[in-house]
Design an enzyme around this catalytic site. Structure first.
Site, PDB file in Angstrom:
ATOM      1  N   GLY A  29      19.056  55.996  -3.793  1.00 28.13           N
ATOM      2  CA  GLY A  29      20.349  55.352  -3.898  1.00 28.13           C
ATOM      3  C   GLY A  29      20.209  54.067  -4.695  1.00 28.13           C
ATOM      4  O   GLY A  29      19.098  53.614  -5.001  1.00 28.13           O
ATOM      5  N   TYR A  30      21.349  53.471  -5.022  1.00 23.62           N
ATOM      6  CA  TYR A  30      21.383  52.292  -5.877  1.00 23.62           C
ATOM      7  C   TYR A  30      21.996  51.107  -5.135  1.00 23.62           C
ATOM      8  O   TYR A  30      23.002  51.254  -4.440  1.00 23.62           O
ATOM      9  CB  TYR A  30      22.158  52.591  -7.165  1.00 23.62           C
ATOM     10  CG  TYR A  30      21.394  53.559  -8.024  1.00 23.62           C
ATOM     11  CD1 TYR A  30      20.497  53.098  -8.978  1.00 23.62           C
ATOM     12  CD2 TYR A  30      21.506  54.928  -7.835  1.00 23.62           C
ATOM     13  CE1 TYR A  30      19.748  53.980  -9.738  1.00 23.62           C
ATOM     14  CE2 TYR A  30      20.755  55.814  -8.584  1.00 23.62           C
ATOM     15  CZ  TYR A  30      19.881  55.332  -9.536  1.00 23.62           C
ATOM     16  OH  TYR A  30      19.136  56.210 -10.272  1.00 23.62           O
ATOM     17  N   LEU A  31      21.378  49.956  -5.317  1.00 27.29           N
ATOM     18  CA  LEU A  31      21.866  48.731  -4.690  1.00 27.29           C
ATOM     19  C   LEU A  31      22.923  48.039  -5.544  1.00 27.29           C
ATOM     20  O   LEU A  31      23.499  47.045  -5.132  1.00 27.29           O
ATOM     21  CB  LEU A  31      20.692  47.789  -4.403  1.00 27.29           C
ATOM     22  CG  LEU A  31      19.709  48.356  -3.364  1.00 27.29           C
ATOM     23  CD1 LEU A  31      18.438  47.545  -3.318  1.00 27.29           C
ATOM     24  CD2 LEU A  31      20.360  48.427  -1.994  1.00 27.29           C
ATOM     25  N   VAL A  88      25.230  51.461  -2.673  1.00 19.16           N
ATOM     26  CA  VAL A  88      26.617  51.722  -3.062  1.00 19.16           C
ATOM     27  C   VAL A  88      26.681  53.081  -3.740  1.00 19.16           C
ATOM     28  O   VAL A  88      25.685  53.589  -4.234  1.00 19.16           O
ATOM     29  CB  VAL A  88      27.159  50.624  -4.006  1.00 19.16           C
ATOM     30  CG1 VAL A  88      27.187  49.279  -3.301  1.00 19.16           C
ATOM     31  CG2 VAL A  88      26.352  50.536  -5.281  1.00 19.16           C
ATOM     32  N   ASN A 150      20.902  59.143 -13.260  1.00 20.90           N
ATOM     33  CA  ASN A 150      21.051  59.220 -11.815  1.00 20.90           C
ATOM     34  C   ASN A 150      22.050  58.196 -11.286  1.00 20.90           C
ATOM     35  O   ASN A 150      22.807  58.485 -10.363  1.00 20.90           O
ATOM     36  CB  ASN A 150      19.697  59.055 -11.124  1.00 20.90           C
ATOM     37  CG  ASN A 150      18.858  60.307 -11.239  1.00 20.90           C
ATOM     38  OD1 ASN A 150      19.141  61.308 -10.618  1.00 20.90           O
ATOM     39  ND2 ASN A 150      17.811  60.245 -12.044  1.00 20.90           N
TER      40      ASN A 150
END
Length: 169
Positions: A29-31, A88, A150
């Site tokens: 996932g991405y911050l 997020v 991604n």
């Protein structure tokens, strides 16, 4: 400073499966989100990845194309699980298949969840002009199409793509 030189391709067929020597499940996932990068408010993506029993924090510069700055740091798996809850956008779930062809190792990502149905092959190169042997199963190159990144898939998953987008246009 680390530089990643990567090219990304669609696949013609499933014949690559016969050459897989290892498969690894991944969740990431991405911050930060794609919109902030697109607006120029941020200059790098910040990703947490859990693969098997190891975890990494990864930072990539936002350049489009073959080369990007990339920094990767191991983190404890429990920290990675906690960070994944802070991300997020959607979580990326995939199985990475490793296939050796010629002098290179190909990473073939078979996406799951909201991105199920998408399969892409990536190759990392030593420089942007490095030649490599193209396997018969390799399809159209999509390196320049940001929707295959991604980070973009976390924001707008494959299930929401139009038919034209799915065939690599």
């Amino acid at each position: 400073m680390a530089v990643e030189i990567e090219r990304k391709f669609l696949l013609r067929d499933d014949s690559w499966r016969n050459a897989v020597h290892r498969s690894v499940p991944m969740a990431q996932g991405y911050l930060n989100d794609a919109a902030a990068l697109a607006r120029g408010e941020q200059r790098a993506s910040v990703r947490v990845r859990l693969q098997d029993d190891v975890a990494f924090l990864n930072i990539k510069s936002r350049e489009v194309g073959l080369s990007r700055q990339e920094f990767e740091y191991p983190v404890p798996t429990e920290d990675a699980r906690a960070l994944l809850e802070l991300c997020v956008g959607g979580r990326i779930e995939k199985r990475r298949h490793l296939v050796r062809h010629g002098a290179h190792l190909w990473e073939i990502d078979e996406f799951e969840g909201d991105n199920a149905g998408l399969v892409v092959a990536e190759i990392e190169l030593g420089d942007e002009h490095e030649l490599f042997e193209r396997p018969d199963w390799l399809g159209n190159e999509v390196t320049q199409l940001q929707r295959y990144y991604n980070l973009a898939l976390a924001d707008r998953p494959y299930r929401d793509w139009s038919r034209d987008e799915r065939v690599g246009h």
